[in-house]
Motif scaffolding. Structure first.
Motif, PDB file in Angstrom:
ATOM      1  N   GLU A 183       0.851  -1.194   0.000  1.00  0.00           N
ATOM      2  CA  GLU A 183       0.000   0.000   0.000  1.00  0.00           C
ATOM      3  C   GLU A 183       0.883   1.239   0.000  1.00  0.00           C
ATOM      4  O   GLU A 183       1.932   1.272   0.660  1.00  0.00           O
ATOM      5  N   VAL A 184       0.437   2.272  -0.728  1.00  0.00           N
ATOM      6  CA  VAL A 184       1.120   3.562  -0.741  1.00  0.00           C
ATOM      7  C   VAL A 184       0.066   4.640  -0.516  1.00  0.00           C
ATOM      8  O   VAL A 184      -1.009   4.611  -1.134  1.00  0.00           O
ATOM      9  N   TRP A 185       0.378   5.587   0.365  1.00  0.00           N
ATOM     10  CA  TRP A 185      -0.563   6.645   0.701  1.00  0.00           C
ATOM     11  C   TRP A 185       0.068   8.019   0.523  1.00  0.00           C
ATOM     12  O   TRP A 185       1.240   8.228   0.882  1.00  0.00           O
ATOM     13  N   LEU A 186      -0.712   8.940  -0.020  1.00  0.00           N
ATOM     14  CA  LEU A 186      -0.341  10.349  -0.081  1.00  0.00           C
ATOM     15  C   LEU A 186      -1.068  11.033   1.068  1.00  0.00           C
ATOM     16  O   LEU A 186      -2.302  11.022   1.131  1.00  0.00           O
ATOM     17  N   ILE A 245       3.332  17.227   3.603  1.00  0.00           N
ATOM     18  CA  ILE A 245       2.836  16.272   2.618  1.00  0.00           C
ATOM     19  C   ILE A 245       3.839  15.140   2.492  1.00  0.00           C
ATOM     20  O   ILE A 245       5.032  15.379   2.263  1.00  0.00           O
ATOM     21  N   SER A 246       3.356  13.908   2.646  1.00  0.00           N
ATOM     22  CA  SER A 246       4.260  12.757   2.618  1.00  0.00           C
ATOM     23  C   SER A 246       3.712  11.665   1.718  1.00  0.00           C
ATOM     24  O   SER A 246       2.503  11.549   1.491  1.00  0.00           O
ATOM     25  N   VAL A 247       4.641  10.848   1.211  1.00  0.00           N
ATOM     26  CA  VAL A 247       4.312   9.599   0.533  1.00  0.00           C
ATOM     27  C   VAL A 247       4.804   8.488   1.451  1.00  0.00           C
ATOM     28  O   VAL A 247       5.971   8.484   1.851  1.00  0.00           O
ATOM     29  N   GLU A 248       3.911   7.549   1.800  1.00  0.00           N
ATOM     30  CA  GLU A 248       4.238   6.538   2.792  1.00  0.00           C
ATOM     31  C   GLU A 248       3.896   5.154   2.259  1.00  0.00           C
ATOM     32  O   GLU A 248       2.808   4.940   1.716  1.00  0.00           O
ATOM     33  N   ALA A 249       4.847   4.215   2.407  1.00  0.00           N
ATOM     34  CA  ALA A 249       4.679   2.861   1.893  1.00  0.00           C
ATOM     35  C   ALA A 249       4.560   1.869   3.039  1.00  0.00           C
ATOM     36  O   ALA A 249       5.258   1.991   4.055  1.00  0.00           O
ATOM     37  N   PHE A 250       3.696   0.868   2.859  1.00  0.00           N
ATOM     38  CA  PHE A 250       3.443  -0.161   3.862  1.00  0.00           C
ATOM     39  C   PHE A 250       3.576  -1.541   3.217  1.00  0.00           C
ATOM     40  O   PHE A 250       3.291  -1.710   2.034  1.00  0.00           O
TER      41      PHE A 250
END
Length: 345
Positions: free
Chosen positions: A288-291, A302-307
């Motif tokens: 999953e990737v979230w903005l 503002i971040s881009v975060e990967a799970f």
């Protein structure tokens, strides 16, 4: 495996063609157990308490700092300076080696001297209660060997023989969502003035990071396609963006502040191989990737975060703040162009 005596582990380490992390996984032992197999043979058990360990590391001079999770490894060359101790959280604030340390997870530590083709390689390696690596520090050619000897003398523990007992590894909690608190989450989110308030907010609402992202909805958080990760790396390089890349585990978070320039994909790995900064990411682990957009007094963070598939954070990437040389407008445009999830046919 009952036959994995220290002598057998030493033999398997000599024969191994994979990294210790992978060898430990193959053998079903902790990585710390692999290190302990050499106690008294180049490995010294030392005090893991950051308040004692980090000041000794500061005197080593230039070193390489490494922090990892299951899916990502960050390596930075620099010095440990500006250490701030604390019972629950500590930090180093050097521009190159920038760490957030959680002392309660620093359970086992070792000073390691191992011979390789280029001579002795010296390192400090810290592990949690399960024997999983929390943080590692590798000496470089210019490191102070007198300070290394002093570290051994000051921090060696009395017991250098008894094998440690390692606890079972704790499972990553799944996304925790409280559907009935969605409106409260959104209203409290909009009132944030600092990103550090986020953890307190979701904890108070009986959620966690991933659960909050799934629940809160746009414009606060929206999903991206997993292909957004390589696209992010390439855009940061091509647009020469200054970013803050956070990579860590429950015991330590290491932060890179600056550009990401030399990208070298290799199989499932996305690699950044810059002069004093390396990153190695298993892109196939990204589930999953979230903005994410959090309000702060200085403007939106503002971040881009990967799970990964279990819900563990792999990395978080923020645009660097303008007062540190970042381009907030450029970063906002960059992340808005990242690919959204593909719509099923």
């Amino acid at each position: 495996m009952n036959d994995l005596t220290p002598a057998r582990l030493r033999e398997l380490k000599r024969e191994a063609t994979v990294r210790p992390y992978d060898l430990a996984a193959q053998l079903g032992v902790s990585e710390a157990a692999l290190v302990e197999a050499d106690l008294g043979l180049g490995v010294t058990r030392i005090d893991p308490v950051p308040g004692r360990l980090i000041p000794a590391v500061e005197r080593l001079g230039e070193v390489m700092a490494l922090t990892r999770n299951r899916s990502c490894v960050i390596e930075k060359i620099g010095r440990y300076t500006d250490f701030h101790d604390g019972d629950h959280a500590a930090m180093t604030l050097n521009p190159e080696i920038d760490l957030r340390i959680f002392p309660g997870r620093w359970t086992h530590a070792y000073a390691v001297e191992a011979e390789n083709a280029n001579g002795p390689r010296r390192s400090v390696q810290v592990f949690d209660a399960a024997g999983d690596a929390v943080h590692k520090i590798y000496l470089r050619e210019g490191s102070d060997l007198g300070a290394w000897s002093a570290l051994l003398g000051e921090l060696a523990l009395p017991d250098q023989e008894t094998p440690s007992e390692f606890r079972p590894r704790a499972k990553t909690p799944p996304a925790k969502i409280a559907e009935d608190r969605a409106d409260k989450l959104r209203s409290e989110w909009e009132k944030m003035t600092d990103t550090h308030q986020f953890n307190t907010l979701v904890s108070r609402l009986k959620m966690n990071r991933l659960g909050a992202y799934r629940l809160v909805g746009a414009p606060h958080a929206r999903p991206l396609d997993v292909d957004a990760v390589p696209a992010l790396f390439e855009a940061v390089r091509d647009q020469n963006q200054q970013v803050m890349m956070f990579v860590g585990n429950m015991g330590c978070i290491e932060i890179h502040s600056g550009p990401m320039q030399n990208l070298k994909p290799m199989g499932p790995w996305l690699n950044v191989l810059d002069e004093r900064f390396n990153l190695h990411l298993r892109a196939d682990h990204v589930a999953e990737v979230w903005l994410v957009n959090k309000p702060t007094k200085r403007g939106p963070a503002i971040s881009v975060e990967a799970f990964d598939a279990e819900g563990a954070v792999i990395f978080q990437c923020f645009g660097m703040r303008p007062e540190k040389g970042g381009d907030a407008e450029g970063w906002a445009h960059l992340v808005e162009a990242l690919p959204a999830p593909k719509v099923p046919a």
